[in-house]
Design an enzyme around this catalytic site. Structure first.
Site, PDB file in Angstrom:
ATOM      1  N   ARG A   1      78.712  86.547 -14.657  1.00  0.00           N
ATOM      2  CA  ARG A   1      78.825  87.738 -14.672  1.00  0.00           C
ATOM      3  C   ARG A   1      79.303  88.332 -15.972  1.00  0.00           C
ATOM      4  NH1 ARG A   1      82.236  91.884 -12.739  1.00  0.00           N
ATOM      5  NH2 ARG A   1      81.416  93.375 -11.970  1.00  0.00           N
TER       6      ARG A   1
ATOM      7  N   LYS B 109      87.130  95.042 -10.100  1.00  0.00           N
ATOM      8  CA  LYS B 109      85.871  95.920 -10.543  1.00  0.00           C
ATOM      9  C   LYS B 109      86.437  97.197  -9.665  1.00  0.00           C
ATOM     10  CE  LYS B 109      81.232  96.623  -9.329  1.00  0.00           C
ATOM     11  NZ  LYS B 109      80.035  96.339  -8.328  1.00  0.00           N
TER      12      LYS B 109
ATOM     13  N   SER C  98      73.949  92.473  -3.511  1.00  0.00           N
ATOM     14  CA  SER C  98      75.265  93.206  -3.179  1.00  0.00           C
ATOM     15  C   SER C  98      74.935  94.233  -1.935  1.00  0.00           C
ATOM     16  CB  SER C  98      75.809  93.769  -4.109  1.00  0.00           C
ATOM     17  OG  SER C  98      76.211  93.053  -5.280  1.00  0.00           O
TER      18      SER C  98
HETATM   19  N1  TZP Z   1      82.186  93.167  -6.667  1.00  0.00           N
HETATM   20  C1  TZP Z   1      82.622  93.569  -5.698  1.00  0.00           C
HETATM   21  S1  TZP Z   1      84.473  93.465  -5.974  1.00  0.00           S
HETATM   22  C2  TZP Z   1      84.202  92.446  -7.360  1.00  0.00           C
HETATM   23  C3  TZP Z   1      82.668  92.575  -7.582  1.00  0.00           C
HETATM   24  C4  TZP Z   1      82.106  91.795  -8.592  1.00  0.00           C
HETATM   25  C5  TZP Z   1      85.002  91.585  -8.000  1.00  0.00           C
HETATM   26  C6  TZP Z   1      86.022  90.955  -7.200  1.00  0.00           C
HETATM   27  O1  TZP Z   1      87.027  90.228  -8.194  1.00  0.00           O
HETATM   28  P1  TZP Z   1      88.235  89.670  -7.313  1.00  0.00           P
HETATM   29  O2  TZP Z   1      89.163  89.311  -8.655  1.00  0.00           O
HETATM   30  O3  TZP Z   1      87.766  88.322  -6.603  1.00  0.00           O
HETATM   31  O4  TZP Z   1      88.880  90.745  -6.434  1.00  0.00           O
END
Ligand code: TZP
Ligand code: MG
Length: 225
Positions: free
Chosen positions: A41, A139, A110
């Site tokens: 990503r 995010k 998603s």
């Molecule tokens: N999609 C929803 S939350 C997220 C993504 C790509 C990020 C999750 O990151 P982390 O550091 O595991 O909380």
């Protein structure tokens, strides 16, 4: 293609997460620790860099027999030989992605609501990334924080469909809460197949140990009758 979704790593190359670490090195260490899927990503690199990096990551993941999925970009998946893609609600639709990719390609979607989840399954998704489970600095432009109760509602709805689908929860999951996430998300006849993690592995001082610890917590999960 059946995929072990139990410990699903989502990469992040930003300084806030990766620091001055090397992406390929961190991914390889996490694979040594037991990561079972890698999603590349990268929201900022140019297409050329994306393809080159995806090829490098694919050479590594192949050695560990782990599928590499590409976030957002079907073209980058095709160019790098990756096993599939992970698409958000605003990315290419599944039908078009299926036409472009090889027949056995893995397509993940998603989903943050029952409607999104059910539609994705009806359209042929292989697995769903369900969330955002918990608020996370990784995010911040997330549509909704649904908590484990929200994940459970979606799993319950999925359990009533004819077609089965893989599921991972994503968002704010780490060694401290992973067992609670798996336990509290479980619907009567469907539980998570795994968890998707960015910072708890990518930003860890020792990604191999972090992955190993998470893996241990996931495989020792209670069984849900
Ligand atoms: N999609 C929803 S939350 C997220 C993504 C790509 C990020 C999750 O990151 P982390 O550091 O595991 O909380
Ligand atoms: Mg996307």
């Amino acid at each position: 293609m059946t995929v072990d979704l139990s410990l699903y790593l989502v990469t992040d190359s930003t300084p806030a997460i990766l620091g001055n670490g090397d992406l390929c090195k961190v991914v390889e260490e996490s694979l040594k620790g037991g990561v079972t899927v890698v999603q590349y990503r990268d929201k900022t690199s140019d297409t050329g860099v994306l393809v080159e990096t995806a090829k490098k990551l694919h050479a590594i993941t192949q050695r560990y027999n782990v599928p590499l999925l590409i976030n957002d970009r079907v073209d980058v998946a095709l160019a790098s030989g990756a096993e599939g893609v992970h698409l958000g609600q605003d990315d290419m639709d599944i039908g078009t992605a299926k036409k472009l990719l090889k027949e056995d390609a893995i397509i993940g979607i998603s989903a943050s609501s029952i409607e999104e989840a059910v539609t994705a399954v009806e359209n042929g998704a292989d697995y769903l990334g369900i969330g955002t489970t918990f608020a996370t600095p990784t995010k911040t432009n997330t549509k909704s924080i649904i908590g484990t109760a929200g994940v459970k509602k979606i799993l319950d709805a999925l359990s009533h469909l004819d077609r089965s689908v893989g599921t991972v929860a994503i968002g704010g999951i780490n060694t401290r809460n992973v067992q609670r996430v798996i336990y509290q998300s479980a619907a009567p006849t469907k539980h998570l197949d795994g968890v998707a993690i960015v910072s708890a592995i990518m930003a860890a001082e020792d990604p191999e140990s972090a992955a190993k610890e998470l893996k241990g917590l996931i495989t020792t999960r209670p069984t849900f009758a």
